[in-house]
Design a protein around this motif. Sequence first.
Motif, PDB file in Angstrom:
ATOM      1  N   ALA A  47      46.532  31.601  46.065  1.00 29.03           N
ATOM      2  CA  ALA A  47      45.462  30.825  46.708  1.00 29.03           C
ATOM      3  C   ALA A  47      45.980  29.431  47.076  1.00 29.03           C
ATOM      4  CB  ALA A  47      44.250  30.717  45.784  1.00 29.03           C
ATOM      5  N   ASP A  68      46.521  33.594  50.022  1.00 31.09           N
ATOM      6  CA  ASP A  68      45.101  33.621  50.315  1.00 31.09           C
ATOM      7  C   ASP A  68      44.723  32.259  50.877  1.00 31.09           C
ATOM      8  OD1 ASP A  68      42.290  34.667  49.954  1.00 31.09           O
ATOM      9  OD2 ASP A  68      42.186  32.874  48.714  1.00 31.09           O
ATOM     10  N   VAL A  70      41.783  29.661  53.113  1.00 32.17           N
ATOM     11  CA  VAL A  70      40.357  29.456  53.363  1.00 32.17           C
ATOM     12  C   VAL A  70      40.087  28.649  54.640  1.00 32.17           C
ATOM     13  CG1 VAL A  70      39.682  29.654  50.935  1.00 32.17           C
ATOM     14  CG2 VAL A  70      40.293  27.408  51.843  1.00 32.17           C
ATOM     15  N   THR A  91      39.982  34.025  53.800  1.00 33.22           N
ATOM     16  CA  THR A  91      38.677  34.237  53.172  1.00 33.22           C
ATOM     17  C   THR A  91      37.783  33.023  53.402  1.00 33.22           C
ATOM     18  OG1 THR A  91      39.805  35.516  51.452  1.00 33.22           O
ATOM     19  CG2 THR A  91      37.556  34.855  50.968  1.00 33.22           C
ATOM     20  N   HIS A 180      36.512  43.066  48.608  1.00 31.54           N
ATOM     21  CA  HIS A 180      36.958  41.905  47.857  1.00 31.54           C
ATOM     22  C   HIS A 180      35.809  41.347  47.031  1.00 31.54           C
ATOM     23  CE1 HIS A 180      37.102  37.438  47.768  1.00 31.54           C
ATOM     24  NE2 HIS A 180      38.400  37.553  47.648  1.00 31.54           N
ATOM     25  N   HIS A 182      35.296  37.686  44.456  1.00 30.73           N
ATOM     26  CA  HIS A 182      35.850  36.538  43.730  1.00 30.73           C
ATOM     27  C   HIS A 182      34.650  35.760  43.229  1.00 30.73           C
ATOM     28  CE1 HIS A 182      38.180  33.053  42.599  1.00 30.73           C
ATOM     29  NE2 HIS A 182      37.427  32.295  43.354  1.00 30.73           N
ATOM     30  N   SER A 217      40.159  36.143  41.745  1.00 26.12           N
ATOM     31  CA  SER A 217      40.867  35.436  40.686  1.00 26.12           C
ATOM     32  C   SER A 217      39.920  35.132  39.536  1.00 26.12           C
ATOM     33  CB  SER A 217      41.507  34.175  41.240  1.00 26.12           C
ATOM     34  OG  SER A 217      42.229  33.531  40.223  1.00 26.12           O
ATOM     35  N   PRO A 260      45.311  34.590  42.706  1.00 21.34           N
ATOM     36  CA  PRO A 260      45.259  33.487  41.746  1.00 21.34           C
ATOM     37  C   PRO A 260      45.794  32.179  42.320  1.00 21.34           C
ATOM     38  CG  PRO A 260      47.128  34.913  41.269  1.00 21.34           C
ATOM     39  CD  PRO A 260      46.430  35.507  42.460  1.00 21.34           C
ATOM     40  N   GLY A 261      45.155  31.089  41.978  1.00 20.61           N
ATOM     41  CA  GLY A 261      45.666  29.770  42.323  1.00 20.61           C
ATOM     42  C   GLY A 261      46.110  29.095  41.036  1.00 20.61           C
ATOM     43  N   LYS A 262      45.094  28.709  40.252  1.00 17.95           N
ATOM     44  CA  LYS A 262      45.324  27.982  39.016  1.00 17.95           C
ATOM     45  C   LYS A 262      46.334  28.671  38.090  1.00 17.95           C
ATOM     46  CE  LYS A 262      41.581  25.960  37.117  1.00 17.95           C
ATOM     47  NZ  LYS A 262      40.368  25.821  36.278  1.00 17.95           N
TER      48      LYS A 262
HETATM   49  C1  LIG Z   1      39.771  29.230  45.099  1.00 17.71           C
HETATM   50  C2  LIG Z   1      39.902  30.667  45.326  1.00 17.71           C
HETATM   51  C3  LIG Z   1      40.788  31.429  44.575  1.00 17.71           C
HETATM   52  C4  LIG Z   1      41.644  30.859  43.457  1.00 17.71           C
HETATM   53  O1  LIG Z   1      40.927  30.572  42.303  1.00 17.71           O
HETATM   54  P1  LIG Z   1      41.703  30.080  40.975  1.00 17.71           P
HETATM   55  O2  LIG Z   1      40.627  29.803  40.008  1.00 17.71           O
HETATM   56  O3  LIG Z   1      42.483  28.863  41.322  1.00 17.71           O
HETATM   57  O4  LIG Z   1      42.611  31.171  40.560  1.00 17.71           O
HETATM   58  C5  LIG Z   1      40.884  32.764  44.870  1.00 17.71           C
HETATM   59  N1  LIG Z   1      40.147  33.330  45.846  1.00 17.71           N
HETATM   60  C6  LIG Z   1      39.283  32.626  46.603  1.00 17.71           C
HETATM   61  C7  LIG Z   1      38.526  33.292  47.665  1.00 17.71           C
HETATM   62  C8  LIG Z   1      39.128  31.271  46.356  1.00 17.71           C
HETATM   63  O5  LIG Z   1      38.253  30.571  47.108  1.00 17.71           O
END
Ligand SMILES: *Cc1c(COP(=O)(O)O)cnc(C)c1O
Length: 401
Positions: A47, A68, A70, A91, A180, A182, A217, A260-262
């Motif tokens: 992300a 991923d 935005v 997304t 999907h 999230h 994530s 995943p981002g974090k």
């Molecule tokens: C922000 C985001 C993520 C990442 O979330 P984390 O908590 O950083 O892992 C994944 N998918 C989407 C669609 C997001 O907006």
Amino acid sequence: MQNTDLLAIANTYGCPVYVYDAHKIESQYKRLTSAFKNVNSLKINYAVKALSNISVLKFLKELGSGIDTVSIQEVKLGLTAGYDPKDIIYTPNGVALDEIEKVAKLGVQINIDNLSILEQFGTNHPEIPVCIRINPHVMAGGNTNISVGHIDSKFGISIHQIPHILRIVENTGMTINGIHMHTGSDILDIDVFLYASEILFETAHNFKDLKFMDFGSGFKVPYNEGDIETDIEEFGERLSLRFKEFCSKYGKEVTLAFEPGKFLVSEAGYFLTTVNAIKQTTSTVFAQVDSGFNHLIRPMLYGSQHTIVNLSNPEGKERFYSVVGYICETDTFANNRRIKEITEGDILAFKNAGAYCYMMASNYNSRYRPAEILWYNNKAHLIRERENFDDLIKHQIIVDL
Ligand SMILES: *Cc1c(COP(=O)(O)O)cnc(C)c1O
């Protein structure tokens, strides 16, 4: 990274500065992929919004990651980093149809989370397959109970609207190639996440052309000693098993995706600051650093508790401090924190500074955004210069009235 490495970077590049340990990013990436090693086709889409420096994106690309995104700007950063459009998923939420069409034209996988946009996009481009973002209405409430809620979330298309999705798909002749979810909440309770996954599996059977299922994530990372984190290994084992069952029932192999981002970048990051002043008041001792919420807003915005280490006095005795910034605003990073005795000029490191830290920095108080360093193979690479006065006034137009 060793404290001495961080101190050397602070000396060379000055503070405030963000430092990212590429080896930590790599080990997190490998931890995730090995937890799902039993899945035939796995796709990790990092992300980008967590940390979008192009050198970091390139590093993740080398590891085999997709991304991923935005916004169309994040898509362009990804393309600049060398990602193939087919390794990019987009997304958006609340974004204009026009931008979504532009991104689709670049060959990027579109993920739609709104019925109105789905209908318009499908009408205009029935030949472009899209993924749909489902809101399963599952929330973790408390420790073990599962509550169904989140009905007012602005994200995703409600599972109760599947019949409407199917009508749009039939009327437009469009193809749904992915689904999907999230939820944005933490996967602390694996049972809750698996429960939400069941809803996605059930939904999947409505769509015959799926190429992938994206579970979003929510991987939690520890911020302080003793914090609970997602048990990735157990989670991987249990979801993989269930996913293989699903594929055999669905009748073909689909790709299991995460974004995943974090999890990938949070723990890799350190934010280094210098202590400008120690200020003793009647009730507390303040350590004032050369930063503020203009550089790191998470503690003020979300109450995030970033561990703070005094790099300059690792053997000192611990004392209590309130760590605050230098901007003209309440900018408390930590209250009554036990930290090794601080002297003016010491370097403090904020941990977990990889995700959503630099990205939320601003020029408030007309301060410059910090430099960014990527640490790899015992070498510091400058990957973004500190801003300067020219950057600050770059887009200003000075008029004589
Ligand atoms: C922000 C985001 C993520 C990442 O979330 P984390 O908590 O950083 O892992 C994944 N998918 C989407 C669609 C997001 O907006």
